[in-house]
Design a protein around this motif. Structure first.
Motif, PDB file in Angstrom:
ATOM      1  N   ARG A 311       0.834  -1.210   0.000  1.00  0.00           N
ATOM      2  CA  ARG A 311       0.000   0.000   0.000  1.00  0.00           C
ATOM      3  C   ARG A 311       0.864   1.254   0.000  1.00  0.00           C
ATOM      4  N   THR A 312       1.943   1.226   0.784  1.00  0.00           N
ATOM      5  CA  THR A 312       2.835   2.383   0.867  1.00  0.00           C
ATOM      6  C   THR A 312       3.439   2.680  -0.491  1.00  0.00           C
ATOM      7  N   VAL A 313       3.959   1.661  -1.143  1.00  0.00           N
ATOM      8  CA  VAL A 313       4.582   1.838  -2.457  1.00  0.00           C
ATOM      9  C   VAL A 313       3.570   2.383  -3.454  1.00  0.00           C
ATOM     10  N   ARG A 314       2.375   1.828  -3.447  1.00  0.00           N
ATOM     11  CA  ARG A 314       1.338   2.244  -4.389  1.00  0.00           C
ATOM     12  C   ARG A 314       1.009   3.735  -4.246  1.00  0.00           C
ATOM     13  N   LYS A 315       0.872   4.194  -3.000  1.00  0.00           N
ATOM     14  CA  LYS A 315       0.493   5.591  -2.787  1.00  0.00           C
ATOM     15  C   LYS A 315       1.523   6.558  -3.370  1.00  0.00           C
ATOM     16  N   MET A 348       3.072  -2.960 -11.358  1.00  0.00           N
ATOM     17  CA  MET A 348       3.237  -4.071 -10.427  1.00  0.00           C
ATOM     18  C   MET A 348       2.346  -3.937  -9.205  1.00  0.00           C
ATOM     19  N   VAL A 349       2.111  -2.723  -8.721  1.00  0.00           N
ATOM     20  CA  VAL A 349       1.306  -2.557  -7.504  1.00  0.00           C
ATOM     21  C   VAL A 349      -0.140  -2.209  -7.810  1.00  0.00           C
ATOM     22  N   ASN A 350      -0.416  -1.664  -8.990  1.00  0.00           N
ATOM     23  CA  ASN A 350      -1.796  -1.326  -9.336  1.00  0.00           C
ATOM     24  C   ASN A 350      -2.509  -2.486 -10.006  1.00  0.00           C
ATOM     25  N   GLY A 351      -1.756  -3.405 -10.600  1.00  0.00           N
ATOM     26  CA  GLY A 351      -2.374  -4.468 -11.370  1.00  0.00           C
ATOM     27  C   GLY A 351      -2.587  -5.750 -10.605  1.00  0.00           C
ATOM     28  N   ARG A 352      -1.852  -5.953  -9.507  1.00  0.00           N
ATOM     29  CA  ARG A 352      -1.993  -7.220  -8.794  1.00  0.00           C
ATOM     30  C   ARG A 352      -3.253  -7.236  -7.922  1.00  0.00           C
ATOM     31  N   ARG A 353      -3.655  -8.423  -7.550  1.00  0.00           N
ATOM     32  CA  ARG A 353      -4.792  -8.545  -6.621  1.00  0.00           C
ATOM     33  C   ARG A 353      -4.418  -7.876  -5.310  1.00  0.00           C
ATOM     34  N   ASP A 454      -3.429  -3.028   3.449  1.00  0.00           N
ATOM     35  CA  ASP A 454      -4.132  -2.795   2.185  1.00  0.00           C
ATOM     36  C   ASP A 454      -5.643  -2.759   2.385  1.00  0.00           C
ATOM     37  N   ARG A 455      -6.123  -3.536   3.334  1.00  0.00           N
ATOM     38  CA  ARG A 455      -7.568  -3.625   3.526  1.00  0.00           C
ATOM     39  C   ARG A 455      -8.125  -2.577   4.489  1.00  0.00           C
TER      40      ARG A 455
END
Length: 539
Positions: A311-315, A348-353, A454-455
């Motif tokens: 989640r951190t990386v994605r943001k 990698m972080v936006n496309g994975r489940r 993440d949740r």
């Protein structure tokens, strides 16, 4: 002046080398230096080199000599690196101690170092006096830096009294000899002093890779590089050496990771490369949510020390407006530097489940070997079986200061016992599980914590604690200090069984000077015992 081969790898000569070589990088700090407030907040290459030379002369005048140990313990600031460089320039051995070490522990650490001289911040010294803690024996000179105060020990003398001393010729240690002593995080007790030479520190492989122009992964000459790191840690010296070797347009050294202070600096400099600790990035997530423009120009994010959550990386990658921002991360230990790492991109972080993080799956850089062994027998275990991760790399520290036997107990020939649990997946890939001391059989706290973050959108920290004889205890920090039962039920759907969560305010979670959660201390506070399930034999 003593000339050494590869003088840029010795911190005592690094700043002279940089000034002679390019001199292009300006180092900006977020507040004036404790050692010289009148110098302001921007240092060009010549000022940095002159400051280190002046510090070397001042320390010599204060009594430090070649071969002596000099303890440096002061408020977090880039000037700690300069003081250490001044000591190393005359062949003294700087011993760095975090200002965040609990006061009662400081005399124990200083006594173990047995220094000729102690360089201490006035704020910390005053706190020690107020707590009736004597940092060092009366016969050990204490040289103070920082705002003058009246409530200091009688043997404390301001650094300014030694300024203007006669210049001293450089006489640094050889590159294979001890150059710097820093310490481990101390998540489980008194930190260990780690001794590195120029060869095992700055000339070892991971720092050398930072100095090569690797596409997307390293700094460039046109970059503005910002770092909020503990400047008493070995990482600060590796960061300084690698950045000065690359010669970016500017380095921004942030001493205070508080989001309000960091926001000011980021707004002023708009860095293109940002580095900090994973838990600090986690603290900054609110900045990425509310002020994404602060990271709009950032093309490279770097995190070291610990595992980083998806989640951190994605943001942060999504906050960047660059076409192809990259997150470079590494798991590291003071004793052996970066062991494993990886590169993460937006797809990698936006496309994975979102239910699962696989940032714990890692590979090793060239010339670093790994194997997974049984904790009891030491024999290699099959692929897919969790065991202790052993590392073979040339950057291994020389020893633990004052604890040679403890160091030897973690060495098996060329192999270093990392104390981490991992699973070999084959083809050079490994899945990191947990620290052995924090392990919970049959699960990975790292992965579980990442999934829960993440949740739970409003969670700022999640720590899953091993509890002997009971289910794991999740500790949750929420932005509003509230967690609804239905929210927790939804977040834990499909996950291993755990106890009901304890909601704890973020600022009440015990942390080290490198912002790692002190799990044993947290467990002691919540359930009355520090004991976990792991043996803790390799901490």
């Amino acid at each position: 002046m003593t000339r050494l081969k590869y003088s840029h790898i010795n911190i005592g000569l690094l700043f002279d080398w940089h000034a002679d070589r390019t001199g292009q990088t300006i180092v900006h700090v977020d507040r004036p230096a404790d050692i010289a407030p009148d110098l302001g907040t921007a240092f060009d290459a010549n000022t940095l080199a002159a400051t280190v030379r002046d510090l070397a002369s001042a320390l010599y005048a204060a009594g430090a000599r070649h071969g002596d140990k000099v303890v440096i313990v002061k408020d977090n600031h880039f000037d700690s690196v300069l003081v250490a460089a001044g000591a190393a320039r005359i062949g003294a051995l700087p011993v760095m101690i975090s200002p965040f070490v609990p006061l009662p522990m400081l005399p124990v650490m200083i006594a173990k170092a047995a220094p000729r001289l102690v360089i201490a911040g006035t704020t910390l010294l005053a706190a020690a006096v107020a707590a009736s803690v004597e940092l060092a024996p009366a016969e050990t000179p204490i040289v103070t830096v920082g705002e003058p105060r009246d409530d200091l020990p009688d043997n404390a003398v301001p650094l300014d009294e030694f300024r203007g001393a006669a210049a001293v010729s450089a006489r640094p240690n050889a590159n294979a000899e001890p150059m710097i002593v820093t310490h481990t995080s101390g998540t489980t007790g008194v930190p260990k002093f780690v001794v590195h030479s120029a060869d095992t520190a700055i000339h070892s492989l991971p720092p050398r890779l930072e100095r090569f122009p690797l596409p997307f992964m390293t700094s460039r000459r046109d970059d503005i590089v910002a770092a909020a790191i503990p400047f008493f840690h070995i990482r600060a010296f590796l960061w300084t050496a690698s950045q000065l070797a690359v010669g970016p347009r500017a380095m921004v050294a942030l001493s205070d990771p508080a989001p309000t202070e960091v926001a000011k600096a980021l707004a002023a400099f708009r860095p293109t490369h940002v580095e900090t600790l994973p838990n600090v990035f986690q603290l900054w997530e609110e900045l990425a949510d509310r002020q994404p423009e602060l990271f709009a120009r950032t093309r490279l994010f770097t995190s070291t020390f610990d595992a980083v959550h998806t989640r951190t990386v994605r943001k942060f990658l999504n906050a960047s407006q660059r076409r192809f921002p990259v997150w470079a991360w590494a798991l590291a230990q003071s004793e052996i530097h970066a062991m494993v790492g990886g590169i993460v991109t937006r797809p990698m972080v936006n496309g994975r489940r979102r239910e699962r993080s696989d940032l714990t799956t890692v590979g090793f850089p060239p010339m670093v070997r790994a194997r997974v062994v049984d904790p009891v027998t030491g024999q290699k275990v099959p692929h897919g079986t969790a065991g202790l991760l052993m590392i073979s790399a040339k950057g291994r520290c020389l020893t633990y200061l004052g604890e040679d036997e403890r160091h030897r107990s973690k060495v098996d020939g060329k192999w270093w016992n990392s104390g981490d649990m991992a699973i070999s997946l084959g083809f050079g890939r490994y899945r990191m599980v947990d620290r052995e001391v924090d392990m919970i059989p049959g699960m990975s706290c790292i992965e579980l914590e990442s999934t829960l973050l993440d949740r739970l959108a409003n969670a700022t920290e999640i720590v899953v604690l091993a509890i002997p004889g009971n289910l794991p205890l999740p500790v949750v920090c929420m932005r509003d200090d509230r967690l609804e039962p239905a929210e927790w039920t939804a977040a834990t759907h499909g996950l291993p069984a755990m106890q009901q969560p304890r909601v704890v305010p973020w600022d009440q979670v015990p942390r080290t000077g490198t912002w790692k959660v002190q799990r044993a201390e947290l467990r002691a506070r919540l359930v009355g015992t520090a004991a976990g399930i792991g043996s803790g034999n390799w901490i």
